[in-house]
Design a protein around this motif. Structure first.
Motif, mmCIF file in Angstrom:
data_model
loop_
_atom_site.group_PDB
_atom_site.id
_atom_site.type_symbol
_atom_site.label_atom_id
_atom_site.label_comp_id
_atom_site.label_asym_id
_atom_site.label_seq_id
_atom_site.Cartn_x
_atom_site.Cartn_y
_atom_site.Cartn_z
ATOM 1 N N ARG A 262 3.988 6.120 -5.342
ATOM 2 C CA ARG A 262 3.980 6.320 -6.800
ATOM 3 C C ARG A 262 2.914 7.329 -7.214
ATOM 4 O O ARG A 262 3.132 8.138 -8.126
ATOM 5 N N GLU A 263 1.774 7.281 -6.542
ATOM 6 C CA GLU A 263 0.722 8.251 -6.860
ATOM 7 C C GLU A 263 1.131 9.660 -6.444
ATOM 8 O O GLU A 263 0.905 10.627 -7.187
ATOM 9 N N ASP B 4 -7.144 5.578 0.337
ATOM 10 C CA ASP B 4 -7.301 4.567 -0.699
ATOM 11 C C ASP B 4 -6.599 5.013 -1.976
ATOM 12 O O ASP B 4 -6.335 6.208 -2.169
ATOM 13 N N PRO B 5 -6.283 4.077 -2.873
ATOM 14 C CA PRO B 5 -5.652 4.470 -4.142
ATOM 15 C C PRO B 5 -6.534 5.435 -4.927
ATOM 16 O O PRO B 5 -7.730 5.225 -5.091
ATOM 17 N N GLY B 6 -5.932 6.508 -5.388
ATOM 18 C CA GLY B 6 -6.655 7.535 -6.125
ATOM 19 C C GLY B 6 -7.238 8.629 -5.266
ATOM 20 O O GLY B 6 -7.619 9.688 -5.786
ATOM 21 N N ARG C 155 0.832 -1.206 0.000
ATOM 22 C CA ARG C 155 0.000 0.000 0.000
ATOM 23 C C ARG C 155 0.862 1.250 0.000
ATOM 24 O O ARG C 155 0.553 2.233 -0.671
ATOM 25 N N ARG D 50 2.256 1.857 -3.605
ATOM 26 C CA ARG D 50 1.268 2.448 -4.516
ATOM 27 C C ARG D 50 1.014 3.909 -4.178
ATOM 28 O O ARG D 50 0.868 4.752 -5.072
ATOM 29 N N LEU D 51 0.974 4.222 -2.884
ATOM 30 C CA LEU D 51 0.723 5.598 -2.476
ATOM 31 C C LEU D 51 1.876 6.512 -2.870
ATOM 32 O O LEU D 51 1.661 7.631 -3.355
#
Length: 322
Positions: free
Chosen positions: A97-98, A124-126, A91, A94-95
């Motif tokens: 990279r965002e 959450d992602p996005g 998690r 992904r965070l």
């Protein structure tokens, strides 16, 4: 085949022989041997080689170190210390990279990871992208927007998400909660305790439902002690003595200015002056200065000394008029 069966336990060799009574130790089926090896690996994982997932774990950790360095500017020691308290590294990856795609300043991400890692990692992602887009497009006064973004857009995004979750916990869905914050971003400037206190006062003391915030989001942007509570005390007193003819709505609390509320509910009832504070009536008795002190000096014409030449010119002009 004898070399392949040498490291197997005796019970496995016995099962191979029993699987086919007519076969010998050199005529065992290769399929049975591989199946027994697979079962042995499942039952005794410690005696077998590491799985490909475990072999990739050091590489994944190295990638996170590099990602933390490029995104947040953390050193190797800081990244190692930070990763020790993170249970879900996938998690986090992904965070990061965002956040890197949002082109935020490295200091903002580093400060967010140090001050409130749980608030950042709970997204959450996005979700960071949506909140940053919401904050960049705020339509409010410039002074309010500057105060909201004074600590960085990522800090404001974390604070906005915390207030969205607080509103959701009190019964408002997340879409309406985001709409409330987009219309009234001053709610981000108040502490979570103050916002929760307003919500409890709205529901328990004033008797309104939480859904009224969608139509009147200004309630979260005003001061509770100086704005809402004095008005509620006046209206509560008038309701107890039968002084209210029409039902009270939320607009009386948030849409009316102080002067409008005073003229409608306080001025006809002198006993409400003490409840409301009495500031409006005292200010009306004061003599209001229309101009700042000393402003008349700016309108005083400048005095110039007259010379003999100026006097002759004036006489010449006057004589020419006759």
């Amino acid at each position: 085949m004898a070399f392949a069966l040498r490291p197997l336990p005796r019970r496995l060799l016995r099962s191979i022989h029993c699987s086919n009574p007519l076969s010998t130790s050199t005529s065992a089926s290769p399929h049975d041997v591989h199946e027994l090896l697979r079962i042995q690996r499942i039952l005794n994982p410690a005696t077998t080689t590491h799985s490909p997932q475990n072999q990739e774990h050091p590489r994944a950790t190295t990638d996170l170190h590099d990602l933390l360095h490029r995104t947040a500017g953390l050193t190797a020691a800081e990244a190692t210390s930070f990763l020790r308290g993170i249970p879900n590294t996938d998690r986090l990856g992904r965070l990061l990279r965002e956040l890197r795609g949002l082109r935020l300043h490295g200091d903002e991400i580093k400060n967010a990871l140090e001050s409130d890692p749980d608030g950042l990692l709970s997204m959450d992602p996005g979700e960071p992208s949506r909140l940053v887009e919401l904050l960049d497009g705020l339509r409010c006064r410039g002074a309010v927007k500057d105060r909201v973004l004074s600590h960085g857009v990522l800090w404001a995004a974390i604070a906005a998400r915390q207030r969205v979750e607080l509103l959701h916990a009190h019964g408002l869905n997340r879409r309406d909660a985001l709409r409330v914050l987009s219309v009234e971003p001053r709610a981000i400037l108040y502490d979570l305790e103050d916002v929760e206190r307003k919500l409890e006062f709205l529901v328990n003391r004033m008797g309104f439902e939480i859904g009224w915030l969608v139509e009147y989001p200004e309630f979260l942007g005003v001061n509770l002690d100086r704005w809402i509570i004095p008005r509620h005390n006046v209206l509560e007193y008038l309701a107890s003595v039968g002084g209210l003819g029409d039902p009270i709505e939320m607009k009386h609390y948030v849409r009316f200015s102080r002067q409008q509320f005073y003229n409608m509910f306080v001025k006809p009832y002198p006993e409400c002056e003490r409840i409301f504070g009495g500031l409006v009536r005292e200010r009306k008795n004061e003599v209001r200065r229309w101009h700042p002190v000393g402003l008349w000096k700016l309108f005083k014409p400048t005095k110039h000394e007259s010379t003999e030449e100026d006097v002759k010119n004036m006489k010449f002009v006057v004589e020419s008029l006759h």
